[in-house]
Design an enzyme around this catalytic site. Structure first.
Site: not given
Length: 372
Positions: A191, A338
């Site tokens: 997403c 990340c």
């Protein structure tokens, strides 16, 4: 089966239900006696849980171990500004109790895993899958199959969404009939990478709530073998037929899977790869402390980086990595992180393919760093 009677307050609250043919007092009493397990309280789980609570489903179980992030607020309507940094479950329970104090809410502050899935689902009538990763979708499907309970599926991507019900015990296909094998790590963007219009999960999550309520009431047509695809840009709903696969490893004629604990459900949610080196955030902190020149690359998006960043890191979004390869040292250790570890694992795989053998993944990403 005798359903519990409605109180005076419940009659007032559900008055608009009581006048609907097919629901009425008996149907409302059914809802009061019903229970739903909601996996995730994010984009899909927020509207689904809100409408289930408002409808008077007597018991709602919530499974989530995440915390509210500012980037959630554009679509995860259970949560608000004052809850940033706090557990999503706390926010969700407070909001749902405000919506309807007459129902029971079970808070399960944990991940939905092969170890706990069967025990978590057992007390509930059906499951709503509000997750955004393939291993948990396989797990939701598989544990529902073995307990003969419906799995209400939903997914979203940018401007498009899908919803259906997987229930082989009712004569329909299962999730594995649609997706037989686990996609390779990185085959589908997250997403955060692909983005999603905030209204979209509200539509799909509401449809999931509708299908759950129909199942609990025993009314209407259950979309067995029917995947409803919604295109927001074209304002269109398109049905796709899903056939039961006789060769399905789970619900087929000669199944080879006999437990919800299997390779697909065991696969890492973050898509980290055991074939590549990794370090913990504690080890990262030690390296940064002892050697300030440590190369640390952040492969998130600029908006994520602006919100929170590890000091000394260099931002190279995953989508730009191939074009900015000359910025990555070829000698020595190159640490990559990340948000959770999925994108960085893919970045490490790519860098090693390019001959940068010192590329190393930071497990858990910045979320683990901030929690530490």
């Amino acid at each position: 089966m005798e359903f519990p009677p409605l109180t005076h307050d419940e009659r007032l609250r559900y008055a608009r239900h009581l006048s609907i043919p097919g629901v009425g007092e008996e149907g409302q009493r059914k809802l009061k006696a019903s229970s739903v397990l909601m996996i995730g309280t994010g984009g899909l789980g927020s509207p689904a849980a809100l409408y289930l609570a408002a409808a008077g489903v007597g018991r709602i179980g919530l499974v989530d171990d995440d915390r509210v992030d500012q980037s959630n607020l554009q679509r995860q309507i259970l949560h608000g500004e004052s809850w940033i940094g706090k557990p999503k479950l706390d926010s969700a329970v407070a909001r749902l109790r405000e919506i309807n104090p007459l129902i029971t809410i079970d808070a399960h502050a944990e991940r939905f895993t092969p170890e706990n899935a069967s025990e978590l689902l057992e007390p509930y009538d059906l499951l709503i899958d509000g997750t955004d990763n393939f291993p948990t979708r396989f797990l939701s499907n598989d544990v529902c199959f073995f307990q003969k309970k419906p799995c209400v599926y939903g997914s979203i991507f940018r401007f498009e969404g899908q919803v259906t019900v997987f229930a082989p015990h009712l004569g329909g296909p299962c999730y594995r009939c649609m997706l037989p094998t686990l996609p390779a790590p990185g085959a589908a963007p997250s997403c955060a990478e692909a983005g999603v219009l905030g209204v979209l999960p509200g539509i799909i999550g509401s449809l999931q709530a509708m299908e759950a309520i129909k199942l609990l009431l025993g009314i209407g047509e259950v979309p067995l073998g029917k995947l409803t695809c919604y295109d927001a840009l074209r304002t269109s709903f398109r049905p796709l037929r899903l056939a039961r696969d006789p060769k399905c490893r789970l619900c087929g004629d000669a199944p080879s899977l006999h437990s919800h604990d299997n390779p697909e459900t065991r696969s890492s949610i973050t898509c980290s790869m055991s074939d590549f080196p990794s370090i913990s955030v504690s080890e990262l902190a030690e390296k940064l402390s002892s050697n300030p020149s440590t190369v640390l690359i952040d492969v998130r998006e600029p908006a994520e980086y602006a919100e929170a960043a590890i000091p000394g890191s260099t931002l190279i979004p995953l989508g730009e990595l191939a074009d900015r390869l000359d910025e990555v040292p070829r000698d020595g250790e190159v640490l990559v992180h990340c948000k959770l570890g999925g994108r960085s694992a893919r970045a490490v795989a790519f860098l090693q393919e390019q001959g940068i053998t010192g590329a190393t993944n930071v497990e858990g990403g910045i979320d683990a760093w901030l929690q530490r």
